[in-house]
Motif scaffolding. Structure first.
Motif, PDB file in Angstrom:
ATOM      1  N   LYS A  20       5.386  -3.045  15.327  1.00 36.36           N
ATOM      2  CA  LYS A  20       6.839  -2.990  15.151  1.00 36.36           C
ATOM      3  C   LYS A  20       7.299  -3.822  13.957  1.00 36.36           C
ATOM      4  N   ASP A  21       6.587  -4.922  13.672  1.00 39.30           N
ATOM      5  CA  ASP A  21       7.033  -5.873  12.651  1.00 39.30           C
ATOM      6  C   ASP A  21       6.503  -5.613  11.249  1.00 39.30           C
ATOM      7  N   CYS A  22       5.435  -4.857  11.114  1.00 41.12           N
ATOM      8  CA  CYS A  22       4.803  -4.723   9.799  1.00 41.12           C
ATOM      9  C   CYS A  22       5.629  -3.828   8.870  1.00 41.12           C
ATOM     10  N   ASP A  23       5.525  -4.098   7.577  1.00 42.76           N
ATOM     11  CA  ASP A  23       6.195  -3.303   6.544  1.00 42.76           C
ATOM     12  C   ASP A  23       5.284  -2.224   5.989  1.00 42.76           C
ATOM     13  N   SER A  24       3.973  -2.400   6.218  1.00 40.90           N
ATOM     14  CA  SER A  24       2.987  -1.450   5.714  1.00 40.90           C
ATOM     15  C   SER A  24       1.727  -1.583   6.556  1.00 40.90           C
ATOM     16  N   ALA A  25       0.875  -0.583   6.431  1.00 35.04           N
ATOM     17  CA  ALA A  25      -0.372  -0.596   7.202  1.00 35.04           C
ATOM     18  C   ALA A  25      -1.465   0.096   6.408  1.00 35.04           C
ATOM     19  N   ILE A  26      -2.685  -0.317   6.695  1.00 24.79           N
ATOM     20  CA  ILE A  26      -3.868   0.304   6.100  1.00 24.79           C
ATOM     21  C   ILE A  26      -4.735   0.815   7.240  1.00 24.79           C
ATOM     22  N   LEU A  27      -5.118   2.080   7.143  1.00 25.88           N
ATOM     23  CA  LEU A  27      -6.031   2.681   8.102  1.00 25.88           C
ATOM     24  C   LEU A  27      -7.428   2.656   7.489  1.00 25.88           C
ATOM     25  N   ILE A  28      -8.390   2.078   8.181  1.00 24.31           N
ATOM     26  CA  ILE A  28      -9.779   2.070   7.720  1.00 24.31           C
ATOM     27  C   ILE A  28     -10.470   3.232   8.451  1.00 24.31           C
ATOM     28  N   LEU A  29     -10.645   4.332   7.742  1.00 32.77           N
ATOM     29  CA  LEU A  29     -11.088   5.571   8.359  1.00 32.77           C
ATOM     30  C   LEU A  29     -12.605   5.695   8.419  1.00 32.77           C
ATOM     31  N   SER A  30     -13.074   6.069   9.586  1.00 28.12           N
ATOM     32  CA  SER A  30     -14.487   6.344   9.832  1.00 28.12           C
ATOM     33  C   SER A  30     -14.544   7.217  11.083  1.00 28.12           C
ATOM     34  N   PRO A  31     -15.703   7.798  11.390  1.00 27.46           N
ATOM     35  CA  PRO A  31     -15.807   8.536  12.654  1.00 27.46           C
ATOM     36  C   PRO A  31     -15.463   7.656  13.860  1.00 27.46           C
ATOM     37  N   TYR A  32     -15.816   6.373  13.797  1.00 27.53           N
ATOM     38  CA  TYR A  32     -15.483   5.455  14.888  1.00 27.53           C
ATOM     39  C   TYR A  32     -13.964   5.338  15.069  1.00 27.53           C
TER      40      TYR A  32
END
Length: 175
Positions: A50-62
């Motif tokens: 709720k608080d973040c201004d941005s996010a990074i998704l670390i993509l893998s099959p997991y």
């Protein structure tokens, strides 16, 4: 600027920590590894989402095989991404099925949907330099300030058996 929320599978912890500590160290980041033992991790993650201004998704099959990410984190982040002031970024760590990548919708995947990062020094560093330049330069950086802990706070943390970071140890993240 609030912290950048980093969403990743616990199976990708080592590489995520490498990314965070080596390539994103000048940015305020938050990930599930920042949750203290005994803390309600679901509540902590929901609050940060709720608080973040941005996010990074670390993509893998997991990442795509994680029920928690698929049912909690990703839907919340995709909803937040509808806000024009929010920035959702993704990094392809390992090759993933096209069907899984399609779950992200129109979000650009770095370096590309067909080419994951390679963990050899030259390409790895080149791509992260590019990621910082292309994706993170717009963010307003507030320097990471080491907070001096008051004795009462430290005493309370020790009594509750909470892991206490040692601010005198620099970037080695010693506890």
């Amino acid at each position: 600027m609030n912290e950048i929320f980093i969403s990743y599978s616990k199976n990708d912890t080592k590489l995520t920590d490498l990314i965070r500590n080596d390539h994103l160290k000048e940015y305020p980041t938050w990930s599930m590894s920042d949750i203290n033992v005994g803390q309600n991790y679901i509540e902590a993650i929901e609050n940060k989402l709720k608080d973040c201004d941005s996010a990074i998704l670390i993509l893998s099959p997991y990442f795509f095989n994680s029920d928690f990410i698929m049912n909690k984190e990703l839907p919340a982040l995709l909803e937040r991404n509808k806000d024009p002031d929010f920035k959702l970024m993704s990094i392809l760590l390992n090759k993933c099925d096209k069907e899984d990548l399609d779950k992200l919708g129109p979000i650009q995947i770095f370096p590309s949907p067909s080419r994951p990062l390679t963990v050899d020094g030259k390409d790895w560093n080149h791509y992260f330099d590019r990621f910082r330049t292309e994706q993170l330069n717009h963010l307003t950086i507030e320097p990471n300030v080491v907070k001096n802990v008051l004795w009462d706070e430290l005493k309370q943390q020790l009594e509750q058996d909470v892991r206490v970071p040692n601010p005198m140890r620099g970037s080695r993240n010693l506890i």
